[in-house]
Motif scaffolding. Structure first.
Motif, mmCIF file in Angstrom:
data_model
loop_
_atom_site.group_PDB
_atom_site.id
_atom_site.type_symbol
_atom_site.label_atom_id
_atom_site.label_comp_id
_atom_site.label_asym_id
_atom_site.label_seq_id
_atom_site.Cartn_x
_atom_site.Cartn_y
_atom_site.Cartn_z
ATOM 1 N N ASP A 144 -40.338 -103.156 78.998
ATOM 2 C CA ASP A 144 -40.052 -104.122 80.487
ATOM 3 C C ASP A 144 -41.229 -104.105 81.069
ATOM 4 O OD1 ASP A 144 -39.662 -101.936 81.675
ATOM 5 O OD2 ASP A 144 -37.505 -102.657 82.065
ATOM 6 N N SER A 145 -41.232 -104.744 82.259
ATOM 7 C CA SER A 145 -42.425 -104.612 83.191
ATOM 8 C C SER A 145 -42.600 -103.316 84.041
ATOM 9 C CB SER A 145 -42.264 -105.740 84.191
ATOM 10 O OG SER A 145 -41.509 -105.389 85.000
ATOM 11 N N ALA A 146 -41.637 -102.674 83.706
ATOM 12 C CA ALA A 146 -41.437 -101.095 84.443
ATOM 13 C C ALA A 146 -42.017 -100.043 83.541
ATOM 14 C CB ALA A 146 -40.247 -100.706 85.115
ATOM 15 N N GLY A 147 -42.377 -100.467 82.052
ATOM 16 C CA GLY A 147 -42.558 -99.586 81.228
ATOM 17 C C GLY A 147 -41.484 -98.969 80.584
ATOM 18 N N GLU A 148 -40.291 -99.460 80.836
ATOM 19 C CA GLU A 148 -39.244 -99.061 79.985
ATOM 20 C C GLU A 148 -39.149 -99.527 78.711
ATOM 21 O OE1 GLU A 148 -36.046 -96.906 80.832
ATOM 22 O OE2 GLU A 148 -37.703 -95.994 82.062
ATOM 23 N N LEU A 149 -38.913 -98.712 77.600
ATOM 24 C CA LEU A 149 -38.741 -99.236 76.321
ATOM 25 C C LEU A 149 -37.256 -99.718 76.255
ATOM 26 C CD1 LEU A 149 -39.788 -99.273 73.428
ATOM 27 C CD2 LEU A 149 -38.259 -96.945 73.118
ATOM 28 N N ILE A 150 -37.357 -101.027 75.904
ATOM 29 C CA ILE A 150 -36.298 -101.749 75.902
ATOM 30 C C ILE A 150 -35.620 -102.184 74.284
ATOM 31 C CG2 ILE A 150 -36.066 -102.783 77.936
ATOM 32 C CD1 ILE A 150 -37.108 -105.407 76.724
ATOM 33 N N ALA A 151 -36.499 -102.007 73.550
ATOM 34 C CA ALA A 151 -35.920 -102.177 72.059
ATOM 35 C C ALA A 151 -37.180 -101.627 71.031
ATOM 36 C CB ALA A 151 -35.929 -103.952 71.514
ATOM 37 N N GLU A 152 -36.799 -101.132 69.857
ATOM 38 C CA GLU A 152 -37.684 -100.754 69.051
ATOM 39 C C GLU A 152 -37.243 -101.088 67.745
ATOM 40 O OE1 GLU A 152 -38.561 -96.352 69.204
ATOM 41 O OE2 GLU A 152 -36.692 -96.258 69.997
ATOM 42 N N ASN A 153 -38.259 -100.815 66.704
ATOM 43 C CA ASN A 153 -37.534 -100.762 65.109
ATOM 44 C C ASN A 153 -38.758 -100.453 64.047
ATOM 45 O OD1 ASN A 153 -37.562 -102.952 62.621
ATOM 46 N ND2 ASN A 153 -35.541 -101.926 62.989
ATOM 47 N N ASP A 154 -38.481 -99.596 63.188
ATOM 48 C CA ASP A 154 -39.337 -99.008 62.349
ATOM 49 C C ASP A 154 -39.139 -99.866 60.932
ATOM 50 O OD1 ASP A 154 -40.773 -97.477 60.630
ATOM 51 O OD2 ASP A 154 -39.463 -95.687 60.482
#
Length: 791
Positions: free
Chosen positions: A735-745
């Protein structure tokens, strides 16, 4: 000492006999019996109310309690006395704690378990009595009973108790009135019936009487004291004068201004540090209050009050809530944007750090990284320095500068702005940009961008490198929840053997300074003196310090202490209590302070008071300083020990360069090789648009970031792959604060898609960062990235 006995006008035969015994007792040197009122055999249960006006009284409180508070610490004048848990009889709160006044009911034990003290001032050693106040506390740590940290280190209550305690330097923390509950196991124990000539209780000149067996309520507001033996006495708890809300709301505008000026003149903590001239400020602003009063104009009054607080360079100072007219003024002033945001590099260049998709700047050909040299013909540095942000006032020059950069690109809607700039590798160009109602360029530079209000006070996760990342967003949230989350994190890390912790304080606006200090204590084996606070004393006319009660943190049980490496992330939105936590973590170089900017520089404690039209004003009344007696935070902040550069690479590379630097620094300190941001090369891929795939090539050790700004709320699917499905890709969304909100390998969605995020809900107008990477950042190859609306 000569004693006088009161003889009633009518005496029965029995009372004459009693009088004879009394006189004989007096002749033998024994104290006379206490003159009792309402003799119903002594207290069985106590009820009462707690009235509070202080605006911070309920802040953070999750577990309020009313207890019998053992006063042996006061008798001994031992400010470190810890009342035994067995003595802490808990009351029932019988109305809404969050509505003043609230009520309580306390059933007394037949045999209390407090500490006996012999207070009859003779030379004989006797059992003595148990002495209690009824007191309010907040229970935050451990079991239902109060421990050292709940008790702020111990001692006795100085506020919201049945006793009235002095806050003046000449008799600091001495009883000056109120009520005590005294228990005597027999009828042979003495107790003072007054303060004596020295005005202090439990000293040699106290007049002494003998108490009946059982409970007696002692009223210290009468002379001599009143001894009440009611079965169900009413004992209200007292809000001390120092804590009461000063209320000027019933005054005229001018009278309230004069009262406010006088309060600031006497009680404001940093007059000398900031070179404030209250006479000059009064001369400047009083005519505006007079005019508002003469015209019965609450709007003019509100603007005058706002501008007065803006004139005090202290981020703690302010007026709230804003009347609608002030909100309208703010909205009008910032309603128009020109489609770009500014940033200032370490070497003083002002560049374009953000371009609004489809905005005026993009349409004119302005590019990211363009050097801006002028607005409306005024040199850009001069233009920015003249900006008056609506987020005034500030304690530090760096916070003022950052907010001037933010507000420099905001104008009333409909204006045109002449911008002189030079694109990277280009020539200086001047264009005229129309303002539009876009807000993205304003939001992207907000200190609190990305915060939703739904955050827990402590959130944490394990990074790919094996370090733990924790974010603490408030010290004004639920205190009990904050500690429970914090201790769960510490315990889990210890059990998992986590070698390093990153604590993100960059969006923590403060709260309880004591809570902040105590969270820092979880990283130490012993208590430390962290400094002290000076507060105005009206009896001396000076700012006084209680040398016996410095700010101290108290380490938790050993199993809840963390010994790994620690980095604390700081920034300009870390304010007040956040700064005290960050500063405490520098004790003995316990943590590395990582950031691009210092903290906000708000180094004091605050108080609110009420003005006309329902407006509260907040001011700094406590002057905080370190263990050496130096003002250490106000105006300066906590300065990073690991300085993250401010340049094109950090503006346009990683979504969160500060976190990446901290992670890399800790891994290097620990001698661990891992997935750390600053070990990588971050490439700016530009913008990606819904439904339009982009292709590129990635190398080992590289990540490519794309900016995605949805036009409206949308649920998206994001896919990453290559033509042959051979690239071992890794997809991340921030998100705009640099928080990881989703990921996938890895995901199986056909031959060509290797990584995907499905059903991701995004907010229209917000900025998101889609990052293309590879597993362990070890692979290379071509890729295709696409963002589409979910069906």
């Amino acid at each position: 000492m000569k004693r006088t006995f009161r003889i009633p006008r009518m005496v029965t035969a029995l009372s004459v006999a009693m009088l004879g015994l009394l006189m004989a007792s007096a002749q033998d040197g024994a104290p006379p019996p206490a003159e009792v009122v309402n003799d119903e055999g002594g207290a069985v249960a106590i009820t009462g109310e707690v009235t509070y006006t202080n605006t911070f009284f309920t802040s953070g409180v999750a577990q309020p309690i009313i207890i019998l508070e053992d006063q042996a610490g006061f008798v001994d004048r031992n400010t470190g006395f810890l009342m035994p848990p067995s003595s802490q009889v808990l009351a029932q709160i019988t109305s809404d704690f969050y509505t003043s006044p609230f009520s309580y009911s306390l059933s007394l034990p037949i045999q209390p378990q407090g500490t006996y003290r012999d207070v009859d001032q003779d030379s004989d050693e006797e059992q003595g009595v148990q002495i209690y106040a009824v007191a309010y506390w907040s229970n935050t740590w451990g079991d239902p009973y109060l421990e050292e940290r709940d008790l702020y280190g111990g001692g006795w209550s100085s506020a919201y108790a049945s006793t009235r305690v002095s806050g003046n330097a000449e008799n600091y923390l001495e009883y000056i009135g109120g009520k005590l509950l005294v228990y005597a196991a027999d009828d042979a124990q003495g107790f003072p019936s007054g303060f004596g000539e020295d005005g202090m209780l439990f000293t040699e000149d106290d007049p002494i009487v003998t108490l009946p067996q059982g409970y007696t309520v002692v009223d210290m507001d009468t002379d001599p004291f009143t001894f009440d033996r009611s079965a169900n006495p009413v004992v209200d708890l007292i809000e001390p004068e120092e804590s009461e809300l000063d209320d000027f709301s019933g005054m005229s505008y001018t009278e309230a201004f004069d009262a406010m000026i006088e309060k600031f003149r006497e009680e404001y903590a940093f007059t000398e540090l900031k070179g404030l001239d209250w006479d000059a400020l009064a001369a400047e602003f009083r005519p505006r209050f007079e005019e508002a009063e003469a015209n019965s104009d609450p709007v003019a009054y509100s603007f005058a009050l706002r501008d007065f607080t803006w004139a005090i360079p202290d981020g703690h100072v302010g007026a709230f809530p804003d009347p609608q007219e002030l909100n309208d003024d703010f909205q009008n002033a910032i309603s128009g944007g020109i489609g770009l945001a500014l940033g200032e590099t370490d070497d003083g260049r002002i560049i374009v750090r953000y371009i609004t998709p489809g905005g005026s700047a993009e349409a004119a050909g302005i590019e990211l990284g363009a050097a801006v040299s002028a607005f409306n013909g005024t040199p850009i540095d001069e233009f920015v320095s003249a900006v008056q942000p609506y987020s005034l006032p500030f304690s530090s020059e760096h916070n003022l500068r950052l907010q001037q950069l933010r507000y420099a690109v905001r104008f009333p809607l409909g204006e045109e702005v002449e911008v002189t700039y030079t694109n990277p590798g280009g020539e200086e160009t001047t264009v005229t940009l129309p303002t539009t109602d876009e807000t993205q360029s304003f939001s992207v530079t907000s200190f609190n961008r990305g915060l939703t209000g739904f955050e827990l006070p402590v959130e944490y996760r394990v990074l790919a490198s094996g370090l733990v990342y924790a974010r603490v967003t408030s010290f004004a949230d639920n205190d009990l929840l904050t500690i429970q989350l914090w201790e769960r994190m510490i315990d889990t890390m210890n059990q998992a053997g986590i070698p390093g912790l990153i604590i993100d304080m960059r969006q923590n606006g403060g709260g309880s300074g004591f809570l902040a200090d105590q969270l820092a204590a979880y990283f130490f084996d012993e208590s430390f003196n962290l400094g002290n606070t000076a507060i105005y004393d009206e009896t001396t006319g000076n700012f006084e310090v209680d040398e016996d009660r410095p700010s101290i943190f108290y380490p938790p049980p050993e199993n809840l202490r963390y010994y790994g490496e620690v980095a604390v992330l700081v920034g300009p939105a870390c304010a007040s209590a956040c700064e005290f936590f960050s500063d405490a973590m520098t004790t003995e170089d316990r943590a590395h302070i990582v950031g691009q900017y210092p903290t906000a520089g708000l180094g004091g404690s605050v108080q609110d008071f009420l003005m006309p039209e329902g407006i509260f004003v907040r001011m700094t009344i406590g002057r905080a300083f370190d263990e050496n007696g130096d003002i250490h935070i106000e105006g300066r902040g906590v300065v990073p020990t690991v300085q993250v550069p401010i340049n094109e690479e950090t503006f346009f590379g990683s979504a969160d360069p500060v976190l990446d630097y901290a992670e890399a620094f800790l891994l290097d300190t620990l001698g661990i090789s891992g997935d750390a941001g600053s070990d990588l090369v971050f490439t700016d891929g530009g913008e990606i648009v819904l439904g339009e795939p982009v292709s590129g090539e990635i190398s080992a050790g590289e990540r490519v970031g794309y900016v995605f700004v949805p036009e409206s709320d949308v649920v998206v699917n994001i896919s990453l792959g290559d033509e042959e499905g051979a690239l071992d890709s890794y997809l991340r969304v921030y998100d705009s604060a640099g928080e990881l909100i989703a990921e996938n390998d890895d995901i199986e969605l056909g031959v060509t898609i290797n990584s995907a995020v499905e059903g991701l809900e995004l907010t229209g107008g917000e900025t998101y960062y889609v990052e293309v990477g590879t597993y362990d950042d070890a692979a290379s190859g071509e890729y295709t990235l696409e963002v589409v609306a979910a069906e």
